[in-house]
Motif scaffolding. Structure first.
Motif, PDB file in Angstrom:
ATOM      1  N   SER A   5       1.160  -3.077  15.407  1.00 26.56           N
ATOM      2  CA  SER A   5       2.000  -3.068  14.211  1.00 26.56           C
ATOM      3  C   SER A   5       1.413  -3.999  13.169  1.00 26.56           C
ATOM      4  O   SER A   5       1.073  -5.145  13.466  1.00 26.56           O
ATOM      5  N   GLN A   6       1.306  -3.519  11.957  1.00 25.82           N
ATOM      6  CA  GLN A   6       0.739  -4.320  10.878  1.00 25.82           C
ATOM      7  C   GLN A   6       1.753  -4.381   9.742  1.00 25.82           C
ATOM      8  O   GLN A   6       2.379  -3.385   9.373  1.00 25.82           O
ATOM      9  N   HIS A   7       1.891  -5.582   9.197  1.00 30.56           N
ATOM     10  CA  HIS A   7       2.908  -5.784   8.163  1.00 30.56           C
ATOM     11  C   HIS A   7       2.423  -6.776   7.121  1.00 30.56           C
ATOM     12  O   HIS A   7       1.796  -7.781   7.489  1.00 30.56           O
ATOM     13  N   PRO A   8       2.623  -6.547   5.839  1.00 33.97           N
ATOM     14  CA  PRO A   8       3.317  -5.387   5.274  1.00 33.97           C
ATOM     15  C   PRO A   8       2.391  -4.181   5.171  1.00 33.97           C
ATOM     16  O   PRO A   8       1.186  -4.305   5.334  1.00 33.97           O
ATOM     17  N   SER A   9       2.933  -3.038   4.865  1.00 35.55           N
ATOM     18  CA  SER A   9       2.105  -1.846   4.712  1.00 35.55           C
ATOM     19  C   SER A   9       1.477  -1.800   3.326  1.00 35.55           C
ATOM     20  O   SER A   9       0.423  -1.190   3.142  1.00 35.55           O
ATOM     21  N   GLU A  22       0.159  -9.638   8.745  1.00 33.17           N
ATOM     22  CA  GLU A  22       0.363  -9.851  10.171  1.00 33.17           C
ATOM     23  C   GLU A  22      -0.055  -8.631  10.985  1.00 33.17           C
ATOM     24  O   GLU A  22       0.161  -7.491  10.572  1.00 33.17           O
ATOM     25  N   CYS A  23      -0.597  -8.899  12.127  1.00 37.78           N
ATOM     26  CA  CYS A  23      -1.000  -7.843  13.055  1.00 37.78           C
ATOM     27  C   CYS A  23      -0.460  -8.199  14.435  1.00 37.78           C
ATOM     28  O   CYS A  23      -0.777  -9.262  14.973  1.00 37.78           O
ATOM     29  N   THR A 112      -2.840  -2.302   5.601  1.00 37.27           N
ATOM     30  CA  THR A 112      -2.121  -2.929   4.486  1.00 37.27           C
ATOM     31  C   THR A 112      -2.907  -2.687   3.216  1.00 37.27           C
ATOM     32  O   THR A 112      -4.086  -3.056   3.126  1.00 37.27           O
TER      33      THR A 112
END
Lengths: 117, 113
Positions: A5-9, A22-23, A112
């Motif tokens: 999951s990576q954030h933000p997109s 973040e990853c 991202t």
């Protein structure tokens, strides 16, 4: 399984500000994570290899003071783009492998898109 | 040093026809070869890999790839293309002792209905 999951997109920021990406590996422990950068219509370029509990290894030409990488736990790595400039605008993708083996595939986050105005 | 070449920027094929996306590689030691697919503004999805064994590798969504050591190639194939296969495809290699993948430049596959 093997979800990253990576954030933000996507993120838009002003020149001179810093942005953190973040990853997270959601269902496995990743001792190593990789950060890639992708320019429009181009391939993925490896920026750095992130190892849990130690300093990241940067590829030649990548400024380590510009792109700060922290791998604080087995499920989280962060990339901070410091003092961002428009030329830092790009698509950043993280990846992780759940086995400490050369034949295991990398699993990628959704990326991202960073736009610096 | 390891490298991957994808000689075609784009491949066009009609739906129902077979497709091939080409890839050649250069690496020290035994190659570990991978194919990934990318949809717009998304990360990469793993399709298949070659480590050892049979030269014909089967993967997700009906894709397969053929490893040819003498030609240092790892072409991606599918017997019957779907419009939904339209995407960007990346070939990647990992050599002995290096854990990161090196990617080719990508090939855009366009399947026409």
């Amino acid at each position: 399984g093997a979800v990253v999951s990576q954030h933000p997109s996507w993120v838009i920021c002003k020149s001179g500000t810093s942005v953190k990406i973040e990853c997270r590996s959601l269902d496995f422990q990743a001792t190593t994570m990789f950060w890639y950068r992708q320019f429009p219509k181009q391939s993925l370029m490896l920026m750095a290899t992130s190892n849990e509990g130690s300093k990241a290894t940067y590829e030649q030409g990548v400024e380590k003071d510009k792109f700060l990488i922290n791998h604080a736990s087995l499920t989280l790595s962060t990339l901070t783009v410091t003092s961002a400039h428009p030329e830092d605008s790009s698509f950043y993708i993280c990846s992780a492998t759940y086995r400490d083996s050369n034949n295991s595939p990398l699993h990628f986050g959704n990326g991202t898109r960073l736009t610096v105005t | 040093a390891q490298s991957v070449a994808q000689p075609e920027d784009q491949v066009n094929v009609a739906e129902g026809n077979p497709l091939t996306v080409k890839c050649t590689y250069s690496v020290s030691g035994n190659p570990y070869l991978f194919w990934y697919v990318q949809y717009p503004n998304r990360g990469l999805q793993f399709l298949l890999k070659y480590i050892t064994g049979d030269n014909l590798v089967k993967g997700s969504y009906g894709f397969e790839a053929e490893f040819n050591k003498s030609q240092t190639s790892f072409h991606l194939k599918k017997p019957s293309a779907l419009v939904s296969d339209s995407a960007l495809y990346f070939c990647a290699v990992r050599g002995t002792g290096r854990r990161a993948l090196t990617f080719g430049s990508g090939t855009r596959l366009q399947v026409q209905p």
